[in-house]
Structures are given as C-alpha cells and as structure tokens.
Design a protein around this motif. Structure first.
Motif, PDB file in Angstrom:
ATOM      1  N   CYS A   1     -10.842  -1.941  -6.443  1.00 43.30           N
ATOM      2  CA  CYS A   1     -11.392  -0.670  -6.729  1.00 43.30           C
ATOM      3  C   CYS A   1      -9.977   0.344  -6.403  1.00 43.30           C
ATOM      4  O   CYS A   1      -9.297   0.508  -5.466  1.00 43.30           O
ATOM      5  N   TYR A   2      -9.959   1.251  -7.510  1.00 44.61           N
ATOM      6  CA  TYR A   2      -8.557   1.976  -7.613  1.00 44.61           C
ATOM      7  C   TYR A   2      -9.149   3.472  -7.219  1.00 44.61           C
ATOM      8  O   TYR A   2     -10.171   3.701  -7.221  1.00 44.61           O
ATOM      9  N   LEU A   3      -8.061   4.095  -6.622  1.00 53.91           N
ATOM     10  CA  LEU A   3      -8.398   5.377  -5.775  1.00 53.91           C
ATOM     11  C   LEU A   3      -7.432   6.426  -6.247  1.00 53.91           C
ATOM     12  O   LEU A   3      -7.052   7.569  -5.753  1.00 53.91           O
TER      13      LEU A   3
ATOM     14  N   GLU B   1      -5.619 -15.669 -13.316  1.00 57.46           N
ATOM     15  CA  GLU B   1      -4.205 -15.216 -12.662  1.00 57.46           C
ATOM     16  C   GLU B   1      -4.078 -14.140 -13.043  1.00 57.46           C
ATOM     17  O   GLU B   1      -4.524 -13.370 -14.229  1.00 57.46           O
ATOM     18  N   HIS B   2      -3.292 -13.086 -12.365  1.00 53.71           N
ATOM     19  CA  HIS B   2      -3.165 -11.714 -12.393  1.00 53.71           C
ATOM     20  C   HIS B   2      -1.807 -11.353 -11.822  1.00 53.71           C
ATOM     21  O   HIS B   2      -1.295 -12.097 -10.926  1.00 53.71           O
ATOM     22  N   GLU B   3      -1.490 -10.169 -12.217  1.00 59.46           N
ATOM     23  CA  GLU B   3      -0.078  -9.276 -11.523  1.00 59.46           C
ATOM     24  C   GLU B   3      -0.519  -8.011 -11.507  1.00 59.46           C
ATOM     25  O   GLU B   3      -1.309  -7.434 -12.164  1.00 59.46           O
TER      26      GLU B   3
ATOM     27  N   THR C   1       3.349   6.118  -6.157  1.00 61.61           N
ATOM     28  CA  THR C   1       2.582   5.515  -4.986  1.00 61.61           C
ATOM     29  C   THR C   1       1.037   5.056  -5.643  1.00 61.61           C
ATOM     30  O   THR C   1       0.472   5.819  -6.116  1.00 61.61           O
ATOM     31  N   ARG C   2       0.765   3.841  -5.555  1.00 64.24           N
ATOM     32  CA  ARG C   2      -0.329   3.210  -6.037  1.00 64.24           C
ATOM     33  C   ARG C   2      -1.502   2.816  -5.063  1.00 64.24           C
ATOM     34  O   ARG C   2      -1.094   2.161  -4.030  1.00 64.24           O
ATOM     35  N   TYR C   3      -2.561   3.622  -4.874  1.00 60.56           N
ATOM     36  CA  TYR C   3      -3.468   3.263  -3.829  1.00 60.56           C
ATOM     37  C   TYR C   3      -4.968   2.609  -4.283  1.00 60.56           C
ATOM     38  O   TYR C   3      -5.246   2.668  -5.447  1.00 60.56           O
TER      39      TYR C   3
HETATM   40  C1  OGA Z   1      -4.385  -8.645  -4.727  1.00 60.55           C
HETATM   41  C2  OGA Z   1      -4.090  -8.108  -6.143  1.00 60.55           C
HETATM   42  C3  OGA Z   1      -4.468  -6.463  -7.779  1.00 60.55           C
HETATM   43  C4  OGA Z   1      -4.405  -4.777  -7.843  1.00 60.55           C
HETATM   44  O1  OGA Z   1      -4.546  -7.808  -3.805  1.00 60.55           O
HETATM   45  O2  OGA Z   1      -4.361  -9.634  -4.541  1.00 60.55           O
HETATM   46  O3  OGA Z   1      -4.070  -8.879  -7.086  1.00 60.55           O
HETATM   47  O4  OGA Z   1      -4.634  -4.381  -9.105  1.00 60.55           O
HETATM   48  N1  OGA Z   1      -4.482  -6.847  -6.370  1.00 60.55           N
HETATM   49  O5  OGA Z   1      -4.219  -3.773  -6.900  1.00 60.55           O
END
Ligand code: OGA
Ligand code: MN
Length: 208
Positions: free
Chosen positions: A142-144, A183-185, A192-194
C-alpha cells in the motif's frame, strides 16, 4: 461498508477473480483515504524519530545488503506505532477473513511493516516467499506518497508471463500478488518513498 476499509463484497469478488486468474491485481480504492493520510503522517513521524531499522534480505538474515534492498522498516505491531497502525491492522484482518471466504487460501494471520526507501535506493528482483519459511501466501503493498511526479522513479515492477508491468507508488494505490509466484523489483527513486508491505500468512508467525 466496514470502517476504514472501502472493499465491498463485490470488490472482494474482483480481487479474488484477478488473483485466481492472473496472480495479481492493483486497486485504487481499497482503503479509506483518511486512514491512508494518517498512515503517511505516522510513517513521516517514525522516519523523523529514526524508529525504522535497515531491512535485511531473507529470513533471519543478519546482514544489511543495501545494494539489493535499500529500505528501512518498522512492524505495525511495534509499541511505537500509533492509532492509524492499529486501525490499519484491524482493517487488514477484516480483509484477510473476506479473502479466506472467497479464495479458500487458509490465511491465518497478517503481518505488515512500514517501508521507507531513501532517494537512490530500490529492491532488486525477488520473490517474497523464503526458502525456509513458506507461510507467506499473499503480498500486498500500500503506497503512501502524496506527491509522486511521473519522473520520480520508484515504480514497483512486476515480472509477469506477458511482460513487465510498472506501478507508481502513489497514495491510494494498493497491489496484491501471490508471494510465491510473482517476481518483482522496486526501481530506484529520486525521492523518499513511503509504503506499507503486508503479508497474509497461512500459518502462525514463526521467529522473525
Ligand atoms: C517487499 C517489496 C515492493 C514495493 O517489501 O518485499 O517487494 O513496491 N516491496 O515496495
Ligand atoms: Mn517483495
């Protein structure tokens, strides 16, 4: 509607169908906007008071490998966390029960941490399930970030069978995916990323 969670049963149906069919989905309105705003303020407070710890890679890892993973984290059940964290954990437990009813995944618990990536940091390509602990079934991020320009980087890149898919970490956006499969990155960000990372687990928590 359940307090703090916008998901109606039809949303749960959409989530379940997407997870079953594709293994992932994103949503822009799963949680109440007020709650996300409060969580963002809480994340900023924790950052200012240096309450977060450098994240490690793998289960029980002792090393800090910032070239692979550059975030710092704080679990939402930590005594230093506030009301917004408690309300969010309660909303996540409601979601867990709803997902269980529709997906039959046997999700028994949920864990969540704040994650803050300083500018210039990311998290290399990986899966969320550890080799020595297969309890994580569903991952959710969940992005903030209230202000995230298109050129700020920091996207979540999902490696899907039909190609890559990038998602910007803007407040309101939530992404759910199968922990063992996708798989993700996290791409490098210029600010700064919250976020909050959540895992729905199929057995009781083991040692962290
Ligand atoms: C993690 C992850 C993804 C993100 O914490 O394992 O892959 O978008 N986060 O923050
Ligand atoms: Mn991950």
């Amino acid at each position: 509607m359940i307090a703090n969670m916008r998901a109606e049963s039809s949303d749960i149906k959409v989530i379940s169908e997407n997870i079953s069919r594709l293994g992932w989905m994103d949503s822009s309105d799963l949680f109440a906007a007020d709650l996300l705003d409060e969580l963002f303020l809480e994340a900023c407070d924790h950052d200012a008071s240096r309450s977060l710890s450098m994240a490690a890679v793998g289960n029980n890892a002792v090393r800090e490998i910032s070239s692979i993973r550059g975030d710092s984290t704080l679990w939402l059940d930590d005594p230093r966390c506030g009301t917004a964290s408690k309300n969010f954990l309660a909303a996540l437990d409601v979601l867990r029960k709803q997902l269980n009813q529709s997906l039959m995944l046997g999700l028994e618990s949920v864990e969540a941490h704040f994650a803050i990536y300083p500018a210039g940091m990311g998290y290399g390509r990986h899966r969320d399930r550890f080799r020595d602990d297969d309890a994580r079934v569903l991952s959710m991020i969940c992005y903030l970030n209230t202000d995230w320009p298109a050129d700020a980087g920091g996207e979540l890149r999902l490696y899907l069978t039909d190609g890559d898919h990038d998602i910007a970490p803007r407040i309101g956006t939530s992404v759910i995916f199968l922990s063992a499969e996708i798989e993700h990155e996290v791409l490098l960000a210029s600010r700064t990323r919250y976020s909050i990372a959540v895992w729905f687990r199929r057995q009781e928590m083991q040692v962290r």
